[in-house]
Design an enzyme around this catalytic site. Structure first.
Site, mmCIF file in Angstrom:
data_model
loop_
_atom_site.group_PDB
_atom_site.id
_atom_site.type_symbol
_atom_site.label_atom_id
_atom_site.label_comp_id
_atom_site.label_asym_id
_atom_site.label_seq_id
_atom_site.Cartn_x
_atom_site.Cartn_y
_atom_site.Cartn_z
ATOM 1 N NE ARG A 58 128.650 23.161 24.793
ATOM 2 C CZ ARG A 58 128.219 22.924 23.886
ATOM 3 N NH1 ARG A 58 127.404 22.233 24.062
ATOM 4 N NH2 ARG A 58 129.150 23.614 23.082
ATOM 5 C CE1 TYR A 111 110.239 15.358 43.404
ATOM 6 C CE2 TYR A 111 111.509 15.169 41.306
ATOM 7 C CZ TYR A 111 111.007 16.450 42.472
ATOM 8 O OH TYR A 111 111.523 17.325 42.745
ATOM 9 C CG ASP A 183 113.339 8.180 40.162
ATOM 10 O OD1 ASP A 183 114.434 7.608 40.618
ATOM 11 O OD2 ASP A 183 112.863 9.503 40.176
ATOM 12 C CE LYS A 208 115.862 14.189 46.551
ATOM 13 N NZ LYS A 208 116.341 14.847 45.124
#
Length: 408
Positions: A58, A111, A183, A208
């Site tokens: 995890r 965004y 970003d 992306k």
């Protein structure tokens, strides 16, 4: 001493090749959930963070750590954390610096997913925000509140490609001693390195350009080792946002071609932008490589290439945009970007549909706006497809005008 590798070499080769134990040229996939230790002290030290290592899936895995090491090296950061999506990266980064009662300054044309997070989950946690035109750093200063704990920017922004002066904004955040988060999805570390310009935390939707093949959902964060350790232990692990070994492998494989892909994305986008700017059916083109872009000079200073995204405003508004998009044959209508395929989308009804109309239009996201992600196809084929779609819009408009004249 061997000189520092160039960017394309670093993308292809593992910075820690000497530490490999298998001799495998390709990155091995290690799907193990649990890891064993030779003694209890080693286990306890690893769990407590006194010793670097992996103890439970995890919190990461061997393949994922290889990706994180590469991301940190490419962004010139101390450490990186890769998580299950771009939104996981955004939310983890923001929760690492914000808590109940804190205030965040956000660039105004942000965004849609980030906006949705701020208006829903962040609001439920008692976090407030201000949307600010960050092209003028004085606006950031005026928006500062006693409880402002961070500034969050996109540059270029999604979808109107506003370019911000990262260095100037970083001077402001350093004065107020708060972190600057950027970003960098649209650029990738191949074209822009925000940490070198004064940013404290860089985030990516690795879905992306980093992966580049449209088959992985992932996010990445690069920052100081201390910040990354906090995010890994106190946020990512508790929220279960870990990235799988398989997905990490796919991104590592995709990143080997990031350099050649970004070069082609940029070349195609530059020609598409020039084509659109000269077309009579286009009202406005947003592309930082055009001299008509209001922040052209800043883009030349901060970026090593102008990217693969072109946005443009259709004359005729939403109806013209709909006809254009529905008529395209090569380009695909899709939410994503950075894939080998040329992808187009309608921000007002797709990626930014969660933003109220008044705020959306104020940010330049009108019904006639289209965002195009230039793919890797032959440029002649892309331009031919755009041309036939424009011709169809023109034909529909001509028929409608003729019908109107006949009715009168």
């Amino acid at each position: 001493m061997m000189r520092r590798w160039g960017m394309s070499t670093a993308l292809i080769h593992d910075q820690h090749a000497s530490e490999r134990k298998t001799g495998a040229v390709a990155q091995p996939i290690v799907p193990a959930v649990a890891y064993s230790f030779g003694n209890l002290e080693a286990a306890a030290d690893t769990v407590a963070g006194r010793k670097d290592g992996i103890y439970y899936g995890r919190y990461g895995n061997e393949t994922l750590r290889a990706l994180e090491d590469k991301m940190a090296a490419l962004e010139h950061g101390e450490a990186a954390l890769c998580v299950g999506s771009g939104m996981a990266a955004i939310s983890t980064a923001l929760f690492s610096v914000l808590q109940n009662g804190d205030h965040l300054i956000v660039t105004k044309d942000v965004y849609g997913g980030t906006y949705h997070f701020l208006t829903t989950l962040a609001a439920r946690c008692g976090i407030t925000y201000s949307l600010v035109d960050c092209t003028n750093v004085e606006n950031i200063v005026e928006a500062m509140q006693p409880n402002t704990k961070a500034v969050y920017i996109e540059t270029p922004s999604n979808p109107v490609l506003t370019i911000l002066d990262i260095e100037a904004i970083a001077q402001v955040t350093k004065h107020y001693q708060i972190p600057l988060i950027a970003d960098n999805t649209f650029m990738s570390p191949y074209l822009q390195k925000p940490l070198d310009l004064g940013v404290d935390i860089v985030i990516h939707s690795a879905t992306k350009y980093l992966n580049g093949h449209g088959d992985v959902v992932a996010g990445a964060i690069v920052a100081s080792a201390e910040r990354i350790q906090f995010m890994r232990q106190q946020i990512m692990g508790d929220l279960g946002q870990v990235l799988s070994a398989w997905d990490a492998f796919l991104i590592l494989r995709g990143m080997k071609t990031l350099g050649v892909r970004m070069e082609k994305h940029c070349r195609n986008a530059e020609q598409i932008a020039a084509f659109l700017e000269a077309h009579p059916m286009v009202d406005k083109v947003y592309y930082p490589g055009l001299q008509s872009h209001p922040q052209y000079e800043i883009a030349q200073k901060h970026m090593n290439g102008m990217g693969g995204i072109v946005s443009f405003e259709m004359k005729g508004g939403g109806e013209a945009a709909k006809t254009f998009l529905d008529t395209l044959q090569l380009a695909m209508i899709s939410f994503s970007l950075g894939d080998p395929e040329t992808l187009v989308q309608h921000p007002a009804t797709m990626t930014h549909s969660s933003i109220p109309e008044a705020e959306r239009v104020a940010a330049g996201i009108t019904d006639g706006l289209i965002r195009l992600s230039a793919g890797l196809e032959d440029i002649e084929d892309i331009l031919e497809d755009l041309t036939q779609a424009f011709n169809q819009v023109n034909e529909v408009n001509h028929i409608e005008r003729s019908a109107y004249a006949w009715a009168k």
